[in-house]
Design a protein around this motif. Structure first.
Motif, PDB file in Angstrom:
ATOM      1  N   UNK A 175      -1.607  -1.982  -7.277  1.00  0.00           N
ATOM      2  CA  UNK A 175      -0.899  -0.935  -6.535  1.00  0.00           C
ATOM      3  C   UNK A 175      -1.906   0.066  -5.991  1.00  0.00           C
ATOM      4  N   UNK A 176      -1.778   0.384  -4.713  1.00  0.00           N
ATOM      5  CA  UNK A 176      -2.682   1.346  -4.089  1.00  0.00           C
ATOM      6  C   UNK A 176      -2.016   2.711  -4.028  1.00  0.00           C
ATOM      7  N   UNK A 177      -2.661   3.704  -4.644  1.00  0.00           N
ATOM      8  CA  UNK A 177      -2.108   5.056  -4.648  1.00  0.00           C
ATOM      9  C   UNK A 177      -2.918   6.002  -3.766  1.00  0.00           C
ATOM     10  N   UNK A 178      -4.094   5.564  -3.308  1.00  0.00           N
ATOM     11  CA  UNK A 178      -4.938   6.416  -2.464  1.00  0.00           C
ATOM     12  C   UNK A 178      -4.637   6.124  -0.990  1.00  0.00           C
ATOM     13  N   UNK A 179      -4.190   7.116  -0.226  1.00  0.00           N
ATOM     14  CA  UNK A 179      -3.837   6.883   1.172  1.00  0.00           C
ATOM     15  C   UNK A 179      -4.970   6.272   2.001  1.00  0.00           C
ATOM     16  N   UNK A 180      -6.198   6.736   1.788  1.00  0.00           N
ATOM     17  CA  UNK A 180      -7.302   6.217   2.588  1.00  0.00           C
ATOM     18  C   UNK A 180      -7.519   4.731   2.334  1.00  0.00           C
ATOM     19  N   UNK A 181      -7.494   4.314   1.070  1.00  0.00           N
ATOM     20  CA  UNK A 181      -7.679   2.901   0.767  1.00  0.00           C
ATOM     21  C   UNK A 181      -6.526   2.061   1.297  1.00  0.00           C
ATOM     22  N   UNK A 182      -5.304   2.588   1.222  1.00  0.00           N
ATOM     23  CA  UNK A 182      -4.163   1.859   1.773  1.00  0.00           C
ATOM     24  C   UNK A 182      -4.317   1.685   3.284  1.00  0.00           C
ATOM     25  N   UNK A 183      -4.754   2.747   3.933  1.00  0.00           N
ATOM     26  CA  UNK A 183      -4.990   2.693   5.385  1.00  0.00           C
ATOM     27  C   UNK A 183      -6.054   1.653   5.705  1.00  0.00           C
ATOM     28  N   UNK A 184      -7.126   1.628   4.911  1.00  0.00           N
ATOM     29  CA  UNK A 184      -8.231   0.714   5.178  1.00  0.00           C
ATOM     30  C   UNK A 184      -7.850  -0.738   4.951  1.00  0.00           C
ATOM     31  N   UNK A 185      -6.865  -0.978   4.097  1.00  0.00           N
ATOM     32  CA  UNK A 185      -6.384  -2.349   3.933  1.00  0.00           C
ATOM     33  C   UNK A 185      -5.781  -2.869   5.233  1.00  0.00           C
TER      34      UNK A 185
END
Length: 446
Positions: A175-185
């Protein structure tokens, strides 16, 4: 030998990125390309700690669906929403009470009582992703706002409270909780792909050196993991191919059918870290999910607005200073119950804002919301009593013209009111047709 850390293994997940859904590119969405229709999407949004049962639900009135107070933010979307009463997972009342045995909302199978070898069952979102995920750069995106906690209670591990999506019966989907990492995915300029490929190369090389030191059982586990690594490799290679198409280095031909109206990110890359405000965190994650669907980066998603047992706070709500879990155990206190109600309504308001943005996204004959199925649910109805004998379930969207909104379904007297029947109906609309799922053998008619 180079250290083989869990961090390195996990950094390779969710690395593939690509174009919006384009009929002329046969690599993705082959079935949709043939018909020219926009693809269907599925998302499950979860809020922990249940709801205030006194103000949740809907009924049919003289002028159509009528919402209870908690769902009133959905009034502008009432023709695109269905509310279900009575659905449940029977396995949640077979053993101990409390929160953890209820965290099977997307599998319907019994949660294993353990502090080590967890087991919930593969969830319906991941079964769908295994099929339709081959048509998009990212098979599914799993979002949240809070980290898992590591504790034990009554023979259960608290890990259960942090996940609703399970990629195997014994493995929660990262589960991704960091917005930046989710965006980068989802959006990449090419540098991340090269970095991910390098990481995968090191992982595979290190794994070769490990094999001679592993037991038979661990070798089998390693083989399973390496299979997933190879799948990631294929996604990286596919992303590189798409990048070449985007830059014009290769030629692709095909018909000119539907194309998304959103072709570039409409929000900037979020800053690092987690937003200080829970409201800001929730809104940016909703925006990332919206963009993922608008640009067809993925067609399957889950989003935990908060973990179960969460004490997330909303300082902007006047007078509300306690966390959600504390408020859910109001014990009938009028003030705490009123604050709990404010939180419920605010969460639905945020969900409704997300749905309205989907409804405003044109996809030809229908909107993005009309082409989607967006579920809102919890693992409990009454958080104060830990009651899961029925669950709060709201479905928004038209499923590509296959679901009629503006309906309130009262299934409280139906002897076969299993939540997994709804999952079967949604899976079928996403192209996954199975005879049985969880504890259900026939789909709910919606």
């Amino acid at each position: 030998m180079t250290s083989l850390s869990r961090r390195r293994f996990l950094r390779g997940t969710g690395v593939a990125l690509g174009l919006p859904w384009l009929e002329s590119i046969s690599a993705f969405g082959a079935e949709s390309a043939k018909s020219g229709d926009a693809p269907r999407r599925l998302a499950v949004c979860f809020t922990g700690n249940g709801v205030n049962p006194h103000h949740w639900g809907a009924k049919m009135g003289a002028n159509g669906i009528e919402f209870a107070n908690s769902l009133r933010p959905l009034i502008p979307l009432k023709d695109k929403v269905a509310v279900f009463s009575g659905l449940w997972n029977p396995t949640t009342v077979e053993g101990e009470g409390g929160h953890y045995p209820k965290m099977n909302v997307l599998s319907g199978l019994r949660v294993k009582k353990t502090t080590t070898d967890v087991e919930v069952g593969m969830t319906m979102d991941q079964l769908i992703a295994a099929k339709v995920g081959r048509e998009t750069p990212v098979p599914s995106i799993v979002l949240g706002t809070e980290r898992p906690s590591y504790a034990t209670d009554s023979g259960f591990t608290s890990i259960y409270s942090a996940y609703i999506s399970w990629s195997t019966p014994t493995t929660p989907a990262p589960k991704e909780i960091f917005p930046q990492q989710a965006f980068d995915q989802l959006f990449d300029d090419g540098s991340k792909r090269q970095r991910d490929k390098s990481i995968l190369d090191v992982v595979l090389e290190d794994a070769k050196g490990l094999r001679s030191r592993l037991s038979v059982r661990d070798s089998q586990k390693l083989d399973e993991y390496l299979s997933s690594v190879r799948e990631i490799e294929q996604r990286v290679e596919q992303a590189q191919k798409i990048s070449q198409i985007e830059s014009g280095e290769t030629a692709e031909t095909g018909g000119q059918g539907w194309q998304p109206t959103v072709k570039t990110p409409t929000i900037g890359r979020p800053g690092s870290g987690i937003p200080a405000s829970s409201e800001d965190h929730l809104r940016v994650m909703f925006d990332i999910l919206l963009l993922a669907f608008q640009m067809d980066r993925t067609r399957v998603a889950t989003f935990m607005l908060n973990n179960d047992l969460s004490n997330m706070r909303f300082p902007s709500l006047e007078g509300v200073t306690s966390g959600i879990h504390e408020l859910s155990h109001h014990a009938g206190d009028e003030t705490r119950l009123a604050h709990y109600q404010k939180v419920n309504e605010f969460q639905v308001k945020l969900w409704a804002e997300f749905l309205q943005k989907m409804a405003a996204t044109n996809e030809g004959e229908r909107s993005l919301l009309d082409n989607s199925m967006i579920l809102l649910t919890s693992s409990l109805m009454d958080g104060n009593a830990h009651d899961s004998r029925q669950l709060p379930v709201v479905l928004a969207g038209g499923g590509g013209g296959t679901i009629r909104g503006g309906r309130a379904y009262d299934l409280t007297q139906d002897p076969n009111r299993k939540l997994c029947r709804l999952h079967l109906a949604l899976m079928d609309r996403m192209g996954v047709r199975v005879d049985k799922f969880g504890d259900a053998e026939n789909a709910l008619v919606i």
